[in-house]
Design a protein around this motif. Structure first.
Motif, PDB file in Angstrom:
ATOM      1  N   ALA A 155      40.291  30.366  41.495  1.00 19.61           N
ATOM      2  CA  ALA A 155      41.542  29.660  41.222  1.00 19.61           C
ATOM      3  C   ALA A 155      42.669  30.637  40.910  1.00 19.61           C
ATOM      4  O   ALA A 155      43.807  30.476  41.370  1.00 19.61           O
ATOM      5  CB  ALA A 155      41.347  28.682  40.067  1.00 19.61           C
ATOM      6  N   ALA A 156      42.361  31.675  40.122  1.00 20.11           N
ATOM      7  CA  ALA A 156      43.385  32.670  39.784  1.00 20.11           C
ATOM      8  C   ALA A 156      43.795  33.482  41.005  1.00 20.11           C
ATOM      9  O   ALA A 156      44.934  33.949  41.100  1.00 20.11           O
ATOM     10  CB  ALA A 156      42.863  33.599  38.691  1.00 20.11           C
ATOM     11  N   ARG A 157      42.901  33.621  41.960  1.00 19.20           N
ATOM     12  CA  ARG A 157      43.193  34.464  43.117  1.00 19.20           C
ATOM     13  C   ARG A 157      43.869  33.709  44.262  1.00 19.20           C
ATOM     14  O   ARG A 157      44.724  34.274  44.962  1.00 19.20           O
ATOM     15  CB  ARG A 157      41.895  35.099  43.619  1.00 19.20           C
ATOM     16  CG  ARG A 157      42.118  36.081  44.758  1.00 19.20           C
ATOM     17  CD  ARG A 157      40.855  36.840  45.081  1.00 19.20           C
ATOM     18  NE  ARG A 157      41.085  37.790  46.163  1.00 19.20           N
ATOM     19  CZ  ARG A 157      40.157  38.616  46.641  1.00 19.20           C
ATOM     20  NH1 ARG A 157      38.939  38.607  46.121  1.00 19.20           N
ATOM     21  NH2 ARG A 157      40.442  39.440  47.617  1.00 19.20           N
ATOM     22  N   PHE A 158      43.496  32.427  44.462  1.00 17.78           N
ATOM     23  CA  PHE A 158      43.950  31.734  45.672  1.00 17.78           C
ATOM     24  C   PHE A 158      44.808  30.499  45.428  1.00 17.78           C
ATOM     25  O   PHE A 158      45.123  29.793  46.385  1.00 17.78           O
ATOM     26  CB  PHE A 158      42.724  31.335  46.518  1.00 17.78           C
ATOM     27  CG  PHE A 158      42.106  32.492  47.247  1.00 17.78           C
ATOM     28  CD1 PHE A 158      42.667  32.993  48.401  1.00 17.78           C
ATOM     29  CD2 PHE A 158      40.959  33.093  46.761  1.00 17.78           C
ATOM     30  CE1 PHE A 158      42.103  34.061  49.070  1.00 17.78           C
ATOM     31  CE2 PHE A 158      40.381  34.163  47.420  1.00 17.78           C
ATOM     32  CZ  PHE A 158      40.964  34.654  48.585  1.00 17.78           C
ATOM     33  N   THR A 159      45.175  30.226  44.185  1.00 10.90           N
ATOM     34  CA  THR A 159      46.090  29.108  43.975  1.00 10.90           C
ATOM     35  C   THR A 159      47.433  29.416  44.640  1.00 10.90           C
ATOM     36  O   THR A 159      48.003  30.494  44.404  1.00 10.90           O
ATOM     37  CB  THR A 159      46.297  28.860  42.466  1.00 10.90           C
ATOM     38  OG1 THR A 159      45.045  28.476  41.886  1.00 10.90           O
ATOM     39  CG2 THR A 159      47.318  27.750  42.235  1.00 10.90           C
ATOM     40  N   PRO A 160      47.949  28.531  45.475  1.00 10.02           N
ATOM     41  CA  PRO A 160      49.220  28.799  46.177  1.00 10.02           C
ATOM     42  C   PRO A 160      50.357  29.107  45.203  1.00 10.02           C
ATOM     43  O   PRO A 160      50.559  28.412  44.221  1.00 10.02           O
ATOM     44  CB  PRO A 160      49.486  27.485  46.932  1.00 10.02           C
ATOM     45  CG  PRO A 160      48.135  26.872  47.105  1.00 10.02           C
ATOM     46  CD  PRO A 160      47.365  27.232  45.880  1.00 10.02           C
ATOM     47  N   GLY A 161      51.083  30.167  45.495  1.00  7.00           N
ATOM     48  CA  GLY A 161      52.214  30.571  44.673  1.00  7.00           C
ATOM     49  C   GLY A 161      51.910  31.677  43.687  1.00  7.00           C
ATOM     50  O   GLY A 161      52.829  32.375  43.223  1.00  7.00           O
ATOM     51  N   VAL A 162      50.645  31.882  43.365  1.00  2.00           N
ATOM     52  CA  VAL A 162      50.281  32.896  42.372  1.00  2.00           C
ATOM     53  C   VAL A 162      50.595  34.301  42.874  1.00  2.00           C
ATOM     54  O   VAL A 162      51.140  35.145  42.145  1.00  2.00           O
ATOM     55  CB  VAL A 162      48.782  32.768  41.998  1.00  2.00           C
ATOM     56  CG1 VAL A 162      48.329  33.993  41.200  1.00  2.00           C
ATOM     57  CG2 VAL A 162      48.531  31.516  41.195  1.00  2.00           C
ATOM     58  N   SER A 163      50.265  34.586  44.122  1.00  2.00           N
ATOM     59  CA  SER A 163      50.402  35.953  44.641  1.00  2.00           C
ATOM     60  C   SER A 163      51.849  36.432  44.715  1.00  2.00           C
ATOM     61  O   SER A 163      52.095  37.638  44.766  1.00  2.00           O
ATOM     62  CB  SER A 163      49.763  36.039  46.032  1.00  2.00           C
ATOM     63  OG  SER A 163      50.419  35.154  46.934  1.00  2.00           O
ATOM     64  N   ASN A 171      53.495  42.058  38.947  1.00  4.95           N
ATOM     65  CA  ASN A 171      53.378  40.996  39.939  1.00  4.95           C
ATOM     66  C   ASN A 171      51.929  40.537  39.999  1.00  4.95           C
ATOM     67  O   ASN A 171      51.015  41.353  40.096  1.00  4.95           O
ATOM     68  CB  ASN A 171      53.830  41.493  41.320  1.00  4.95           C
ATOM     69  CG  ASN A 171      53.793  40.393  42.368  1.00  4.95           C
ATOM     70  OD1 ASN A 171      52.748  40.089  42.923  1.00  4.95           O
ATOM     71  ND2 ASN A 171      54.947  39.803  42.648  1.00  4.95           N
ATOM     72  N   LEU A 172      51.706  39.222  39.958  1.00  3.58           N
ATOM     73  CA  LEU A 172      50.349  38.675  39.899  1.00  3.58           C
ATOM     74  C   LEU A 172      49.560  38.912  41.180  1.00  3.58           C
ATOM     75  O   LEU A 172      48.330  38.843  41.170  1.00  3.58           O
ATOM     76  CB  LEU A 172      50.405  37.177  39.611  1.00  3.58           C
ATOM     77  CG  LEU A 172      50.927  36.787  38.223  1.00  3.58           C
ATOM     78  CD1 LEU A 172      51.086  35.278  38.119  1.00  3.58           C
ATOM     79  CD2 LEU A 172      49.998  37.303  37.134  1.00  3.58           C
ATOM     80  N   GLY A 173      50.252  39.208  42.269  1.00  4.13           N
ATOM     81  CA  GLY A 173      49.561  39.424  43.535  1.00  4.13           C
ATOM     82  C   GLY A 173      49.218  40.865  43.820  1.00  4.13           C
ATOM     83  O   GLY A 173      48.588  41.161  44.841  1.00  4.13           O
ATOM     84  N   HIS A 174      49.613  41.794  42.922  1.00  4.80           N
ATOM     85  CA  HIS A 174      49.362  43.215  43.152  1.00  4.80           C
ATOM     86  C   HIS A 174      48.561  43.815  41.997  1.00  4.80           C
ATOM     87  O   HIS A 174      48.495  43.257  40.902  1.00  4.80           O
ATOM     88  CB  HIS A 174      50.684  43.979  43.305  1.00  4.80           C
ATOM     89  CG  HIS A 174      51.474  43.555  44.499  1.00  4.80           C
ATOM     90  ND1 HIS A 174      52.325  42.483  44.476  1.00  4.80           N
ATOM     91  CD2 HIS A 174      51.526  44.065  45.771  1.00  4.80           C
ATOM     92  CE1 HIS A 174      52.886  42.329  45.668  1.00  4.80           C
ATOM     93  NE2 HIS A 174      52.419  43.279  46.471  1.00  4.80           N
ATOM     94  N   ARG A 175      47.991  44.956  42.266  1.00 10.65           N
ATOM     95  CA  ARG A 175      47.237  45.686  41.238  1.00 10.65           C
ATOM     96  C   ARG A 175      48.208  46.338  40.265  1.00 10.65           C
ATOM     97  O   ARG A 175      49.269  46.819  40.656  1.00 10.65           O
ATOM     98  CB  ARG A 175      46.373  46.743  41.921  1.00 10.65           C
ATOM     99  CG  ARG A 175      45.482  47.543  40.971  1.00 10.65           C
ATOM    100  CD  ARG A 175      44.681  48.557  41.749  1.00 10.65           C
ATOM    101  NE  ARG A 175      45.557  49.559  42.372  1.00 10.65           N
ATOM    102  CZ  ARG A 175      45.138  50.519  43.173  1.00 10.65           C
ATOM    103  NH1 ARG A 175      43.865  50.609  43.496  1.00 10.65           N
ATOM    104  NH2 ARG A 175      45.991  51.384  43.676  1.00 10.65           N
ATOM    105  N   ASP A 176      47.824  46.357  38.969  1.00 11.58           N
ATOM    106  CA  ASP A 176      48.677  46.975  37.948  1.00 11.58           C
ATOM    107  C   ASP A 176      47.816  47.866  37.052  1.00 11.58           C
ATOM    108  O   ASP A 176      46.901  47.375  36.366  1.00 11.58           O
ATOM    109  CB  ASP A 176      49.370  45.895  37.107  1.00 11.58           C
ATOM    110  CG  ASP A 176      50.387  46.484  36.149  1.00 11.58           C
ATOM    111  OD1 ASP A 176      51.505  46.811  36.598  1.00 11.58           O
ATOM    112  OD2 ASP A 176      50.053  46.630  34.952  1.00 11.58           O
ATOM    113  N   PRO A 225      43.769  41.502  42.477  1.00 10.32           N
ATOM    114  CA  PRO A 225      45.166  41.308  42.066  1.00 10.32           C
ATOM    115  C   PRO A 225      45.277  41.099  40.560  1.00 10.32           C
ATOM    116  O   PRO A 225      44.290  40.751  39.891  1.00 10.32           O
ATOM    117  CB  PRO A 225      45.577  40.048  42.834  1.00 10.32           C
ATOM    118  CG  PRO A 225      44.303  39.322  43.089  1.00 10.32           C
ATOM    119  CD  PRO A 225      43.258  40.374  43.286  1.00 10.32           C
ATOM    120  N   SER A 226      46.448  41.294  40.020  1.00  9.51           N
ATOM    121  CA  SER A 226      46.646  41.203  38.574  1.00  9.51           C
ATOM    122  C   SER A 226      46.366  39.809  38.028  1.00  9.51           C
ATOM    123  O   SER A 226      46.048  39.659  36.844  1.00  9.51           O
ATOM    124  CB  SER A 226      48.078  41.610  38.211  1.00  9.51           C
ATOM    125  OG  SER A 226      48.304  42.967  38.525  1.00  9.51           O
ATOM    126  N   ALA A 227      46.471  38.774  38.866  1.00  6.11           N
ATOM    127  CA  ALA A 227      46.170  37.415  38.411  1.00  6.11           C
ATOM    128  C   ALA A 227      44.720  37.305  37.950  1.00  6.11           C
ATOM    129  O   ALA A 227      44.420  36.686  36.920  1.00  6.11           O
ATOM    130  CB  ALA A 227      46.446  36.413  39.532  1.00  6.11           C
TER     131      ALA A 227
END
Length: 307
Positions: A155-163, A171-176, A225-227
């Motif tokens: 859910a954290a990785r593929f919920t639409p809009g998260v990335s 940014n929740l879609g990138h590594r931090d 991803p950071s999410a």
């Protein structure tokens, strides 16, 4: 050392099962599907979207709130598992005067027979005093929790809009990387709290294993991803809270409970098991005659060859 081995074994089983459950979720054209996703992951994703868009909290807070709700839902299972483990540990600590001499004989055994005898005596002592071979680490509560962990990951990785969303400085879609440093420190604290509850001898042996969980989180987090890492971060905070509850509330009560139980029913000390050796002597006269006949036949054969 045995407790540490069991913890590592259980962690390995948990990770393996998590990957199996993750395999139940298929990603087709960027959209997840499967039993775990449909039953748990999709509702969690919808709830993240509700917090983020309908309440205007953003996807970062949405992931945090849903993670908190999921962890609160399965917290009783985690505490039950922790209580069972702490109960067995309290019994082992109380029975240490019985187990320590047996363990000492096992380490000092000069033959395999002596070592096996000490192991048999130790198992008998544990069985007679109600000590579980798994240390109270039941698999059922863990297996019930794992689908929730897996579903929250998807859910954290593929919920639409998260990335495409931002939260705090990342940014929740990138590594931090700074977030990875924080999560490594968090899980290091959790491991440190767990090691501090061990006896002094086991604490020294478990020194290196304390760093395994943080290193594993960093290793897996570098490809996520950071999410997802944010979800792990909130989960790590809950794990620390659970560890503190177990260490400072549940464990002291269980130690008193175990002391009262053994006061009413004193510990049982098994009889010392003597080393067993294989008897290779003939059992009767018939065996003796057979051996003598074979020896004479061999000697006669040797004499014939000399002639």
């Amino acid at each position: 050392m045995k407790k540490t081995t069991k913890r590592l074994l259980l962690s390995g089983i948990a990770l393996s099962t998590l990957f199996i459950l993750s395999g139940c979720v298929r990603v087709v054209n960027g959209k997840p599907s499967g039993t775990v996703w449909n039953l748990l992951g999709k509702p969690m994703g919808n709830l993240i979207t509700y917090f983020a868009e309908h309440l205007g909290l953003g996807f970062g807070l949405g992931i945090i709130l849903v993670t908190v709700l999921v962890r609160l839902l399965i917290l009783p299972l985690g505490l039950h598992q922790a209580r069972s483990s702490a109960y067995q540990a309290a019994k082992r600590d109380y029975l240490a005067p019985i187990f320590e001499p047996i363990n000492k004989r096992m380490k000092q055994a000069s033959t395999q027979e002596e070592k096996m005898a000490a192991q048999t005596e130790l198992l008998a002592a544990q069985r007679e005093n109600g000590i579980s071979m798994l240390g109270g680490l039941g698999c059922l509560p863990l297996l019930i929790q794992l689908p929730f962990f897996s579903a929250m990951y998807w859910a954290a990785r593929f919920t639409p809009g998260v990335s495409k969303a931002d939260f705090l400085w990342f940014n929740l879609g990138h590594r931090d990387i700074p977030l990875m440093v924080i999560i490594a420190a968090l899980y290091l604290i959790q491991s440190w709290l767990a090691v501090r509850q061990m006896p002094e001898e086991q604490r020294k042996q478990a020194g290196m294993t304390m760093y395994m969980t943080p290193l594993m989180m960093v290793f897996f987090g570098l490809s996520q991803p950071s999410a997802v890492v944010l979800y792990w971060l909130v989960g790590g905070i809950f794990s620390i809270i659970q560890q503190l509850i177990t260490s400072f509330i549940i464990k002291p009560k269980l130690q008193k409970q175990v002391a009262e139980e053994f006061k009413k029913n004193p510990p049982k000390t098994p009889k010392k098991t003597a080393p067993t050796r294989k008897d290779v002597t003939p059992n009767n006269k018939k065996d003796t005659r057979e051996i003598s006949t074979k020896n004479r036949q061999r000697n006669a054969g040797k004499q014939n060859r000399k002639k």
